[in-house]
Scaffold this active site. Structure first.
Site, PDB file in Angstrom:
ATOM      1  N   SER A  96      38.893  24.555  30.133  1.00 28.05           N
ATOM      2  CA  SER A  96      39.175  25.951  30.442  1.00 28.05           C
ATOM      3  C   SER A  96      40.630  26.344  30.243  1.00 28.05           C
ATOM      4  O   SER A  96      41.015  27.473  30.538  1.00 28.05           O
ATOM      5  CB  SER A  96      38.784  26.245  31.895  1.00 28.05           C
ATOM      6  OG  SER A  96      39.431  25.337  32.773  1.00 28.05           O
ATOM      7  N   THR A 198      41.018  28.674  34.817  1.00 24.28           N
ATOM      8  CA  THR A 198      42.471  28.775  34.808  1.00 24.28           C
ATOM      9  C   THR A 198      43.073  27.548  35.456  1.00 24.28           C
ATOM     10  O   THR A 198      42.400  26.794  36.155  1.00 24.28           O
ATOM     11  CB  THR A 198      42.981  29.977  35.636  1.00 24.28           C
ATOM     12  OG1 THR A 198      42.520  29.833  36.980  1.00 24.28           O
ATOM     13  CG2 THR A 198      42.483  31.290  35.090  1.00 24.28           C
ATOM     14  N   THR A 216      45.290  29.914  30.753  1.00 26.36           N
ATOM     15  CA  THR A 216      43.844  29.774  30.577  1.00 26.36           C
ATOM     16  C   THR A 216      43.436  29.922  29.119  1.00 26.36           C
ATOM     17  O   THR A 216      44.165  30.500  28.308  1.00 26.36           O
ATOM     18  CB  THR A 216      43.117  30.858  31.401  1.00 26.36           C
ATOM     19  OG1 THR A 216      41.717  30.659  31.327  1.00 26.36           O
ATOM     20  CG2 THR A 216      43.452  32.246  30.896  1.00 26.36           C
ATOM     21  N   ARG A 226      38.777  39.472  23.807  1.00 24.44           N
ATOM     22  CA  ARG A 226      38.784  39.702  25.244  1.00 24.44           C
ATOM     23  C   ARG A 226      39.984  39.039  25.901  1.00 24.44           C
ATOM     24  O   ARG A 226      40.362  37.924  25.576  1.00 24.44           O
ATOM     25  CB  ARG A 226      37.499  39.174  25.869  1.00 24.44           C
ATOM     26  CG  ARG A 226      37.407  39.344  27.395  1.00 24.44           C
ATOM     27  CD  ARG A 226      37.811  38.090  28.138  1.00 24.44           C
ATOM     28  NE  ARG A 226      37.506  38.173  29.576  1.00 24.44           N
ATOM     29  CZ  ARG A 226      37.877  37.261  30.464  1.00 24.44           C
ATOM     30  NH1 ARG A 226      38.554  36.188  30.065  1.00 24.44           N
ATOM     31  NH2 ARG A 226      37.572  37.396  31.746  1.00 24.44           N
ATOM     32  N   VAL A 227      40.596  39.746  26.832  1.00 31.28           N
ATOM     33  CA  VAL A 227      41.686  39.223  27.647  1.00 31.28           C
ATOM     34  C   VAL A 227      41.325  39.444  29.105  1.00 31.28           C
ATOM     35  O   VAL A 227      40.890  40.530  29.492  1.00 31.28           O
ATOM     36  CB  VAL A 227      43.019  39.917  27.313  1.00 31.28           C
ATOM     37  CG1 VAL A 227      44.116  39.475  28.285  1.00 31.28           C
ATOM     38  CG2 VAL A 227      43.446  39.614  25.874  1.00 31.28           C
ATOM     39  N   GLY A 228      41.487  38.416  29.907  1.00 26.90           N
ATOM     40  CA  GLY A 228      41.188  38.522  31.333  1.00 26.90           C
ATOM     41  C   GLY A 228      42.420  38.828  32.157  1.00 26.90           C
ATOM     42  O   GLY A 228      43.390  39.427  31.693  1.00 26.90           O
ATOM     43  N   ASP A 229      42.387  38.391  33.407  1.00 24.55           N
ATOM     44  CA  ASP A 229      43.480  38.701  34.337  1.00 24.55           C
ATOM     45  C   ASP A 229      44.672  37.776  34.216  1.00 24.55           C
ATOM     46  O   ASP A 229      45.776  38.124  34.638  1.00 24.55           O
ATOM     47  CB  ASP A 229      42.952  38.625  35.769  1.00 24.55           C
ATOM     48  CG  ASP A 229      42.554  37.198  36.148  1.00 24.55           C
ATOM     49  OD1 ASP A 229      41.668  36.639  35.467  1.00 24.55           O
ATOM     50  OD2 ASP A 229      43.119  36.642  37.109  1.00 24.55           O
ATOM     51  N   THR A 249      41.838  32.911  40.251  1.00 23.56           N
ATOM     52  CA  THR A 249      40.992  32.199  39.308  1.00 23.56           C
ATOM     53  C   THR A 249      39.589  32.789  39.419  1.00 23.56           C
ATOM     54  O   THR A 249      39.255  33.422  40.415  1.00 23.56           O
ATOM     55  CB  THR A 249      40.980  30.687  39.585  1.00 23.56           C
ATOM     56  OG1 THR A 249      40.278  30.012  38.539  1.00 23.56           O
ATOM     57  CG2 THR A 249      40.325  30.364  40.917  1.00 23.56           C
ATOM     58  N   GLY A 250      38.787  32.609  38.403  1.00 24.59           N
ATOM     59  CA  GLY A 250      37.450  33.171  38.414  1.00 24.59           C
ATOM     60  C   GLY A 250      37.299  34.249  37.359  1.00 24.59           C
ATOM     61  O   GLY A 250      38.053  34.286  36.383  1.00 24.59           O
ATOM     62  N   GLY A 252      37.896  37.257  35.415  1.00 23.24           N
ATOM     63  CA  GLY A 252      39.105  38.066  35.328  1.00 23.24           C
ATOM     64  C   GLY A 252      38.878  39.547  35.505  1.00 23.24           C
ATOM     65  O   GLY A 252      39.733  40.260  36.059  1.00 23.24           O
TER      66      GLY A 252
END
Length: 341
Positions: A96, A198, A216, A226-229, A249-250, A252
């Site tokens: 990850s 992450t 991450t 795609r981009v997360g948090d 974490t988790g 995003g």
């Protein structure tokens, strides 16, 4: 060097206390009851516990080890968190983060990271490809540019200009997992597997200064682009050196919807403990998702570390764990308290 851009205003330095040094190189999992105030990292008085480092998931144990080498020697927290998360970035068995991270639905490994210091300086990269250590690129963005975030080809170009090496990050194991996923091509994250996405790390050093890092490869099988948090200051990571720090974490998208880490810090500013602050934001996320169909694969977790060196964590579902290293108990892995089973 171009002057670094301030995210908000310069924070004041915290108080300094002296602690005995304790080695964290045992890398062991030790019994821990987070229900006890003292075990939850809360001193219950004005004592400042330092240095302390806390990070997400079991790959936080070797990351903490590396960070502790710097903190134990009186080094800066920023150096420690960068060095710590680089361990996970370079480990091909961590699916990850960084090298070995599972790809998006086009078979490409794309990386996100951010870093922040005690003076509100911060740097970030998103949708970065073929560079093993995005956290170090993020630090270069912070130190060498007037910007906070670089993305995509621009981030890669900058990394190459700064001397980073371009390399293939898709390992044989990750490619095999991708080929198996292609049989159904179904995007339905598995709790604590594909959401195990992450390594976030927070530290307070001997000078009482807070630092944080988050890196991450994002959600496996995500839409390309795609981009997360994780690279977003205020979502995946935030700190205020007068108050405390938090990281997520988790999934995003759930963190971004609530500006999760910034909100945890704000709750600590209002007087809540790190544990209480993490719990309140997880419950807020639950309230948003409780009537949504995607609740079934939602996992979210926060870690927090305040100015006193007190720490805490909380998650939505069982399965989240975090690693803590300090002078009192060494390096250990703790199961996070959770809201729902």
């Amino acid at each position: 060097m171009i002057d670094r851009r301030k995210f908000l205003t310069k924070a004041t330095l915290g108080t300094v206390a002296v602690g005995t040094l304790y080695s964290c190189v045992d890398n062991g999992i030790k019994p821990h009851d987070p229900r006890k105030k003292e075990s939850a990292g809360e001193t219950g008085n004005n004592e400042v516990r330092k240095p302390v480092v806390i990070s997400t998931w079991n790959h936080g144990l070797p990351a903490n080890e590396e960070a502790w080498k710097i903190l134990n020697g009186g080094g800066a927290g920023l150096d420690a968190v960068e060095a710590g998360v680089r361990v996970a970035e370079a480990d091909p068995k961590v699916s990850s983060v960084g090298y070995g991270g599972w790809p998006d639905r086009e078979g490409k490994v794309t990386l996100d990271a951010c870093i922040m210091d005690h003076e509100f300086n911060c740097g970030s990269v998103a949708f970065l490809q073929n560079i093993k250590h995005p956290i170090s690129v993020a630090r270069k963005v912070m130190e060498k540019t007037p910007h906070i975030m670089l993305v995509g080809e621009g981030a890669k170009q900058f990394a190459l200009e700064q001397g980073f090496k371009e390399e293939n990050l898709l390992t044989p194991d990750a490619e095999k997992a991708y080929r198996e996923w292609l049989r159904k091509s179904e995007y339905k994250p598995i709790i604590n597997v594909e959401n195990h996405d992450t390594i976030s790390m927070l530290a307070i050093d001997e000078n009482g200064n807070l630092s944080g890092a988050c890196t991450t490869s994002g959600a496996a099988w995500k839409v390309h682009g795609r981009v997360g948090d994780s690279p977003i200051i205020g979502a995946g990571l935030f700190l205020d050196n007068e108050v405390g720090s938090a990281a997520a974490t988790g999934l995003g998208e759930a963190v971004i919807r609530t500006a999760g880490s910034a909100m945890v810090v704000e709750l600590m500013r209002q007087g809540k403990s790190p544990q209480q602050a993490c719990k309140e934001i997880v419950e807020r996320i639950y309230d948003i998702y409780k009537n949504r169909p995607d609740l079934e694969y939602l996992q979210i977790g926060f870690i927090a570390l305040n100015k006193q060196g007190e720490y805490g964590a909380y998650c939505l579902r069982p399965g989240f764990n975090y690693a803590v290293c300090d002078n009192d108990e060494g390096n250990r892995l703790i199961d996070g308290e959770y809201k729902m089973s």
